[in-house]
Write a protein that holds these residues in place. Structure first.
Motif, PDB file in Angstrom:
ATOM      1  N   ALA A  88       9.217 -25.875 -21.713  1.00 59.45           N
ATOM      2  CA  ALA A  88       9.914 -25.231 -20.606  1.00 59.45           C
ATOM      3  C   ALA A  88       8.991 -24.282 -19.863  1.00 59.45           C
ATOM      4  O   ALA A  88       8.135 -23.623 -20.468  1.00 59.45           O
ATOM      5  N   LEU A  89       9.160 -24.223 -18.565  1.00 62.29           N
ATOM      6  CA  LEU A  89       8.408 -23.286 -17.735  1.00 62.29           C
ATOM      7  C   LEU A  89       9.056 -21.918 -17.887  1.00 62.29           C
ATOM      8  O   LEU A  89      10.237 -21.749 -17.568  1.00 62.29           O
ATOM      9  N   ARG A  90       8.324 -20.956 -18.395  1.00 63.75           N
ATOM     10  CA  ARG A  90       8.841 -19.612 -18.630  1.00 63.75           C
ATOM     11  C   ARG A  90       7.933 -18.593 -17.945  1.00 63.75           C
ATOM     12  O   ARG A  90       6.719 -18.789 -17.829  1.00 63.75           O
ATOM     13  N   ILE A  91       8.520 -17.494 -17.504  1.00 68.09           N
ATOM     14  CA  ILE A  91       7.756 -16.376 -16.956  1.00 68.09           C
ATOM     15  C   ILE A  91       7.006 -15.722 -18.110  1.00 68.09           C
ATOM     16  O   ILE A  91       7.549 -15.562 -19.206  1.00 68.09           O
ATOM     17  N   LEU A  92       5.769 -15.327 -17.865  1.00 69.24           N
ATOM     18  CA  LEU A  92       4.906 -14.769 -18.906  1.00 69.24           C
ATOM     19  C   LEU A  92       4.668 -13.282 -18.688  1.00 69.24           C
ATOM     20  O   LEU A  92       4.732 -12.788 -17.554  1.00 69.24           O
ATOM     21  N   ASP A  93       4.348 -12.584 -19.767  1.00 64.86           N
ATOM     22  CA  ASP A  93       4.031 -11.149 -19.683  1.00 64.86           C
ATOM     23  C   ASP A  93       2.925 -10.878 -18.668  1.00 64.86           C
ATOM     24  O   ASP A  93       2.961  -9.871 -17.960  1.00 64.86           O
ATOM     25  N   GLY A  94       1.934 -11.767 -18.579  1.00 59.23           N
ATOM     26  CA  GLY A  94       0.822 -11.576 -17.648  1.00 59.23           C
ATOM     27  C   GLY A  94       1.273 -11.521 -16.195  1.00 59.23           C
ATOM     28  O   GLY A  94       0.657 -10.830 -15.374  1.00 59.23           O
ATOM     29  N   GLN A  95       2.352 -12.210 -15.871  1.00 63.09           N
ATOM     30  CA  GLN A  95       2.865 -12.170 -14.503  1.00 63.09           C
ATOM     31  C   GLN A  95       3.494 -10.807 -14.206  1.00 63.09           C
ATOM     32  O   GLN A  95       3.360 -10.293 -13.104  1.00 63.09           O
ATOM     33  N   VAL A  96       4.140 -10.223 -15.198  1.00 66.42           N
ATOM     34  CA  VAL A  96       4.686  -8.870 -15.040  1.00 66.42           C
ATOM     35  C   VAL A  96       3.538  -7.873 -14.905  1.00 66.42           C
ATOM     36  O   VAL A  96       3.567  -6.985 -14.054  1.00 66.42           O
ATOM     37  N   GLU A  97       2.522  -8.030 -15.727  1.00 69.49           N
ATOM     38  CA  GLU A  97       1.367  -7.124 -15.691  1.00 69.49           C
ATOM     39  C   GLU A  97       0.653  -7.197 -14.346  1.00 69.49           C
ATOM     40  O   GLU A  97       0.201  -6.175 -13.821  1.00 69.49           O
ATOM     41  N   ARG A  98       0.549  -8.397 -13.759  1.00 65.60           N
ATOM     42  CA  ARG A  98      -0.090  -8.523 -12.447  1.00 65.60           C
ATOM     43  C   ARG A  98       0.712  -7.759 -11.397  1.00 65.60           C
ATOM     44  O   ARG A  98       0.145  -7.078 -10.541  1.00 65.60           O
ATOM     45  N   LEU A  99       2.054  -7.841 -11.453  1.00 64.47           N
ATOM     46  CA  LEU A  99       2.877  -7.058 -10.519  1.00 64.47           C
ATOM     47  C   LEU A  99       2.582  -5.569 -10.674  1.00 64.47           C
ATOM     48  O   LEU A  99       2.457  -4.847  -9.682  1.00 64.47           O
ATOM     49  N   GLU A 100       2.459  -5.098 -11.910  1.00 62.52           N
ATOM     50  CA  GLU A 100       2.171  -3.683 -12.158  1.00 62.52           C
ATOM     51  C   GLU A 100       0.813  -3.288 -11.585  1.00 62.52           C
ATOM     52  O   GLU A 100       0.674  -2.220 -10.978  1.00 62.52           O
ATOM     53  N   GLN A 101      -0.184  -4.144 -11.741  1.00 60.21           N
ATOM     54  CA  GLN A 101      -1.516  -3.854 -11.189  1.00 60.21           C
ATOM     55  C   GLN A 101      -1.458  -3.777  -9.667  1.00 60.21           C
ATOM     56  O   GLN A 101      -2.090  -2.912  -9.051  1.00 60.21           O
ATOM     57  N   GLU A 102      -0.713  -4.679  -9.060  1.00 60.68           N
ATOM     58  CA  GLU A 102      -0.593  -4.660  -7.598  1.00 60.68           C
ATOM     59  C   GLU A 102       0.180  -3.434  -7.127  1.00 60.68           C
ATOM     60  O   GLU A 102      -0.169  -2.848  -6.095  1.00 60.68           O
ATOM     61  N   ILE A 103       1.202  -3.040  -7.865  1.00 59.73           N
ATOM     62  CA  ILE A 103       1.930  -1.811  -7.530  1.00 59.73           C
ATOM     63  C   ILE A 103       0.964  -0.634  -7.545  1.00 59.73           C
ATOM     64  O   ILE A 103       0.940   0.184  -6.617  1.00 59.73           O
ATOM     65  N   ASP A 104       0.161  -0.541  -8.597  1.00 65.63           N
ATOM     66  CA  ASP A 104      -0.803   0.562  -8.708  1.00 65.63           C
ATOM     67  C   ASP A 104      -1.791   0.548  -7.546  1.00 65.63           C
ATOM     68  O   ASP A 104      -2.110   1.600  -6.987  1.00 65.63           O
ATOM     69  N   TRP A 105      -2.283  -0.635  -7.163  1.00 63.64           N
ATOM     70  CA  TRP A 105      -3.221  -0.735  -6.050  1.00 63.64           C
ATOM     71  C   TRP A 105      -2.560  -0.273  -4.753  1.00 63.64           C
ATOM     72  O   TRP A 105      -3.123   0.535  -4.006  1.00 63.64           O
ATOM     73  N   MET A 106      -1.355  -0.790  -4.470  1.00 61.12           N
ATOM     74  CA  MET A 106      -0.685  -0.422  -3.215  1.00 61.12           C
ATOM     75  C   MET A 106      -0.315   1.054  -3.196  1.00 61.12           C
ATOM     76  O   MET A 106      -0.449   1.729  -2.179  1.00 61.12           O
ATOM     77  N   ASN A 107       0.147   1.565  -4.316  1.00 62.37           N
ATOM     78  CA  ASN A 107       0.601   2.952  -4.396  1.00 62.37           C
ATOM     79  C   ASN A 107      -0.561   3.936  -4.324  1.00 62.37           C
ATOM     80  O   ASN A 107      -0.373   5.087  -3.921  1.00 62.37           O
ATOM     81  N   GLY A 108      -1.759   3.481  -4.687  1.00 61.86           N
ATOM     82  CA  GLY A 108      -2.925   4.351  -4.740  1.00 61.86           C
ATOM     83  C   GLY A 108      -3.275   5.018  -3.425  1.00 61.86           C
ATOM     84  O   GLY A 108      -3.825   6.120  -3.406  1.00 61.86           O
ATOM     85  N   SER A 109      -2.948   4.376  -2.316  1.00 62.79           N
ATOM     86  CA  SER A 109      -3.306   4.943  -1.007  1.00 62.79           C
ATOM     87  C   SER A 109      -2.104   5.558  -0.284  1.00 62.79           C
ATOM     88  O   SER A 109      -2.235   5.984   0.860  1.00 62.79           O
ATOM     89  N   LEU A 110      -0.961   5.611  -0.955  1.00 62.06           N
ATOM     90  CA  LEU A 110       0.236   6.151  -0.314  1.00 62.06           C
ATOM     91  C   LEU A 110       0.428   7.618  -0.671  1.00 62.06           C
ATOM     92  O   LEU A 110       0.046   8.055  -1.752  1.00 62.06           O
TER      93      LEU A 110
END
Length: 190
Positions: A88-110
């Motif tokens: 079965a195709l399942r969402i993985l922890d790494g996909q959640v972690e990538r969202l967190e990294q992108e949040i940190d990147w975007m939030n860094g300049s705000l």
């Protein structure tokens, strides 16, 4: 590879559909409600991307997220019990972690938040706020499905929770280059 030769099958005319396992369920089944909200979220993101303009990195993130939302829909549509006869195709922890990294990147300049934010500013930001609210509903629908007895991946629910945060920060980032945050003024119109 998915092959769709016929778009209409008439099998749902009586109000039922089939899960990925082939099991028939009502179109109002909590699991169907959850992946239906995820599908709606994907459509809202498609509209948001029309307004991405010079925000190439946000657009690329949203494009990847749209693909992941199809993965998430497959995850939600595939029951854990009985175990499927395929991987079965399942969402993985790494996909959640990538969202967190992108949040940190975007939030860094705000700038730090000093008020609640109203949806608005740029067209991209307003559409991302709409996507955020649809994402929150999809998350509630997934939790409701779990509470109704559907076995869902905890990673899928965590993905939705983090994605709504991601969309909020992306909306702020979309306004950072011009319109700026539209701030709530408590009681301003009394």
């Amino acid at each position: 590879m998915v092959v769709l030769n016929r778009i209409y099958t008439k099998t749902g005319d009586g109000g039922e559909t089939r899960l990925a396992s082939g099991a028939p369920v009502s179109k109002t089944d909590p699991r169907v409600e959850a992946y239906g909200s995820v599908d709606e979220l994907n459509a809202v993101l498609g509209v948001a991307r029309l307004h991405a303009g010079q925000h190439d990195r946000i657009d690329a993130m949203l494009g990847r997220i749209q693909n992941e939302l199809f993965d998430l829909g497959a995850d939600l549509a595939t029951p854990h019990e009985p175990p499927p006869r395929w991987e079965a195709l399942r969402i993985l922890d790494g996909q959640v972690e990538r969202l967190e990294q992108e949040i940190d990147w975007m939030n860094g300049s705000l700038t730090a938040l000093d008020s609640f934010i109203l949806p608005g500013g740029s067209a991209l930001s307003a559409h991302l706020h709409l996507a955020r609210t649809v994402c929150r509903r999809a998350e509630r629908d997934a939790v409701r499905a779990r509470e109704a007895g559907c076995v869902l991946s905890p990673v899928a629910i965590r993905y939705l929770n983090r994605l709504s945060d991601h969309l909020f920060v992306a909306a702020r980032r979309a306004n950072a280059d011009g319109a700026g945050d539209v701030k709530w003024a408590p009681g301003a119109t009394r």
